[in-house]
Design a protein around this motif. Structure first.
Motif, mmCIF file in Angstrom:
data_model
loop_
_atom_site.group_PDB
_atom_site.id
_atom_site.type_symbol
_atom_site.label_atom_id
_atom_site.label_comp_id
_atom_site.label_asym_id
_atom_site.label_seq_id
_atom_site.Cartn_x
_atom_site.Cartn_y
_atom_site.Cartn_z
ATOM 1 N N ASN A 187 -5.535 68.764 -27.436
ATOM 2 C CA ASN A 187 -4.757 68.710 -26.196
ATOM 3 C C ASN A 187 -5.017 67.417 -25.430
ATOM 4 O O ASN A 187 -4.095 66.828 -24.863
ATOM 5 N N ARG A 210 -1.326 66.647 -23.920
ATOM 6 C CA ARG A 210 -0.722 67.924 -23.536
ATOM 7 C C ARG A 210 -0.913 68.188 -22.045
ATOM 8 O O ARG A 210 -0.203 69.014 -21.473
ATOM 9 N N ARG A 214 4.695 66.776 -20.620
ATOM 10 C CA ARG A 214 4.475 67.681 -21.753
ATOM 11 C C ARG A 214 4.210 69.121 -21.318
ATOM 12 O O ARG A 214 4.047 69.992 -22.161
ATOM 13 N N PRO A 230 3.523 73.463 -28.446
ATOM 14 C CA PRO A 230 2.748 72.733 -29.461
ATOM 15 C C PRO A 230 3.531 72.597 -30.764
ATOM 16 O O PRO A 230 4.408 73.401 -31.066
ATOM 17 N N ASP A 243 2.146 67.102 -33.324
ATOM 18 C CA ASP A 243 1.523 66.597 -32.101
ATOM 19 C C ASP A 243 0.503 65.492 -32.356
ATOM 20 O O ASP A 243 0.300 64.636 -31.506
#
Length: 181
Positions: A113, A118, A123, A128, A132
């Motif tokens: 993350n 993230r 985002r 997810p 990614d």
């Protein structure tokens, strides 16, 4: 119709898909692709989008793995769909390892993350994806090169748990048959 050009680097067509040959009593063999019968849409966004675009209907089918171990030191059962320990559950027998694995997964998720941004405002509403690691500074994520097995063992996880629980549970998908660096 569609004009399709298929490029395949391997001797047989399949890409990431894995097939299984089912041999019947009459000797006939039917080949089926295991990965297209069960995939998590969350991580296979492009495949899911393609099916939607082509109008292919799908049905959600939760996969329910069940292990029955008679290995000394790890005697018990595990129903993958139920995270609650029950009498005779491997979650009780190997509690320390399940706890360690939980910490490893949380650490891995936090790293992913962080490196895939993230946390960034743009985002926050995104879901997810297995792609990614190619976003943000995802290529710099140490989890791209540090095997889960190595982290689990470094944090004190047992080889017994890895062999009795992790490997059979994750190889049951037919997509892999070995889970070690």
């Amino acid at each position: 119709g569609f004009a399709v050009t298929l490029y395949e680097a391997r001797p047989s067509v399949s890409g990431n898909a894995r097939t299984f040959d089912w041999t019947f009593p009459d000797g006939s063999v039917v080949k089926s692709c295991c990965s297209v019968t069960a995939w998590p849409p969350l991580f296979y966004k492009n495949y899911t989008a393609l099916l939607d675009e082509l109008g292919v209907e799908t049905v959600h089918q939760p996969l329910s793995w069940f292990l029955n171990s008679k290995v000394p030191g790890a005697v018990g059962t595990l129903w993958g769909a139920d995270p609650n320990p029950y009498e005779g559950s491997l979650r009780n027998v190997l509690k320390k390892d399940f706890d360690i694995y939980g910490r490893v997964v949380r650490f891995s998720d936090a790293c992913c993350n962080l490196f895939t941004c993230r946390w960034a405002p743009w985002r926050r509403d995104d879901t997810p994806s297995m792609y990614d690691s190619h976003t943000g500074v995802g290529l710099l994520n140490p989890m791209n090169v540090v095997p889960l097995y190595s982290m689990f063992r470094a944090m004190g996880g047992s080889e017994l748990w890895w062999q009795v629980v992790f490997t059979p549970y994750y190889t049951a998908s037919f997509l892999v048959d070995e889970l070690r660096p």
